[in-house]
Scaffold this motif. Sequence first.
Motif, PDB file in Angstrom:
ATOM      1  N   HIS A  91      25.991 -34.661  14.932  1.00 36.31           N
ATOM      2  CA  HIS A  91      24.929 -33.778  14.063  1.00 36.31           C
ATOM      3  C   HIS A  91      24.700 -34.561  12.982  1.00 36.31           C
ATOM      4  N   ASP A 133      22.260 -34.173   9.227  1.00 36.41           N
ATOM      5  CA  ASP A 133      21.525 -33.385   8.358  1.00 36.41           C
ATOM      6  C   ASP A 133      20.310 -34.095   7.611  1.00 36.41           C
ATOM      7  N   ALA A 152      30.381 -32.924  15.703  1.00 36.26           N
ATOM      8  CA  ALA A 152      30.358 -31.467  15.217  1.00 36.26           C
ATOM      9  C   ALA A 152      30.722 -30.610  16.523  1.00 36.26           C
ATOM     10  N   GLU A 202      20.637 -32.857  16.450  1.00 35.61           N
ATOM     11  CA  GLU A 202      21.810 -32.846  17.159  1.00 35.61           C
ATOM     12  C   GLU A 202      21.778 -33.695  18.267  1.00 35.61           C
ATOM     13  N   ARG A 211      14.979 -27.912  14.768  1.00 32.82           N
ATOM     14  CA  ARG A 211      16.188 -28.939  15.039  1.00 32.82           C
ATOM     15  C   ARG A 211      15.547 -29.862  16.155  1.00 32.82           C
ATOM     16  N   SER A 235      25.622 -39.490  10.884  1.00 34.01           N
ATOM     17  CA  SER A 235      25.819 -38.419  11.674  1.00 34.01           C
ATOM     18  C   SER A 235      27.353 -38.042  11.831  1.00 34.01           C
ATOM     19  N   LYS A 255      16.706 -32.585  19.206  1.00 38.67           N
ATOM     20  CA  LYS A 255      17.827 -33.117  20.118  1.00 38.67           C
ATOM     21  C   LYS A 255      17.822 -34.400  20.401  1.00 38.67           C
ATOM     22  N   SER A 262      22.280 -26.656  21.981  1.00 36.83           N
ATOM     23  CA  SER A 262      21.000 -27.167  22.320  1.00 36.83           C
ATOM     24  C   SER A 262      20.715 -27.140  23.623  1.00 36.83           C
ATOM     25  N   GLU A 276      17.314 -30.681  10.972  1.00 37.83           N
ATOM     26  CA  GLU A 276      18.760 -31.450  11.668  1.00 37.83           C
ATOM     27  C   GLU A 276      18.244 -31.982  13.088  1.00 37.83           C
TER      28      GLU A 276
END
Length: 389
Positions: free
Chosen positions: A173, A175, A364, A341, A302, A361, A304, A144, A339
């Motif tokens: 992480h 989903d 990851a 992160e 995604r 979460s 962050k 990221s 997602e």
Amino acid sequence: MNIIRVSDRRTRKKFHDTARIIYRDDPVWVCPPDKDIESIFDPKINPYFKHGEVDRWILENADGTLIGRVAAFIDHNLAHSHDQPTGGMGFFECINDINAATILFDMAREWLTERGMEAMDGPVNFGETDKYWGLLVDGFTHPSFDVPYNHPYYKELFEAYGFRTYYRMEGFHMDITKPLSDRFRKIAKWVTAKPGYSFRHFSWKEEEQLTLDFAQVYNEAWASFKTQFEPLRPEYIREVLKKAKPIVDEEFIWLAYFEDRPIAIYLMFPDVNQIFRHLNGKMHLFNMIRFLWLKKRRTMTRAKGLLMGVIPAFQNLGIESALILHVWDVLKRKPHYTEVEFSWVADFNPRMRKIFVSVGSVPAKNYITFRYLFDRTKEFKRYPIPDIK
């Protein structure tokens, strides 16, 4: 091998080109914008120069090929808050060669020693801890924005030189194509409905007051568990938001209040690295047009999660769950996001780790912040981990 101090436009260009050479065969690496990295070393831009100093070098082999780089720095506000005066090193890149790495590490150590330091942490940033902090040791997938990425062999180079683990960090992480648990949703809704509590997302129209509230929560929350803590200035938050304005989504930044007192914060950006991976670190006119085009195409799928915090008096009351539920509902209205992160959580912050796990979460990525004591006979002390049940 020849180590060269970065001192002019030509060597500054080589400093950035070194990373492109080191990662040219790595399809996962994303080249950060040269301008962003260069701003860290610019006294006119980086406020840490008001109480710090920095230098940097590149390393070439006998035929002039770039094979490494490193920076060393001192934050005088924090350097003497440790058991010994401690500086930092970072922006380390190197071929898989212990001799080359040793030259770079030695250069950083010698520069710091000359300025009275007795240890160095690394790899770290000359600035806030939310950027380029730590060495990735597991989970070598998409990085990221502003998050460290490096070759797996870097860990061997650091440990072979004598660096030891100061603390570990995990990147989480989430989903968001999977539903939240019924239990989590029930707790979050219960907290949201309690008398006195209110939740609001960021608005540019209220930027000044909301950034003041944000800094107030951050400083009270982080000071409760982190030693060598340096308060966050509201001006820094405004600078970050202004810089990120082309991608900021007002509904990605949330604050929680109890009877109008700010008690919790959540900060998230779209992951701009999903665009930067196409630009090779250059933001000339053509790439700026490409940036806007890729943004419009919803290339960023995604998000962050940069940080989340709750002041001590309101921890363990489910406030974090309520914040996540608000963010979750926003993301569900923007289905191109799949997602989230989250930025790293250190092992000295077990409460925050517990929160990330509770919202579904999973760990990851794993990072290490190393420390190297210049006096090799001195007892090494790890960053303290609080005993929290």
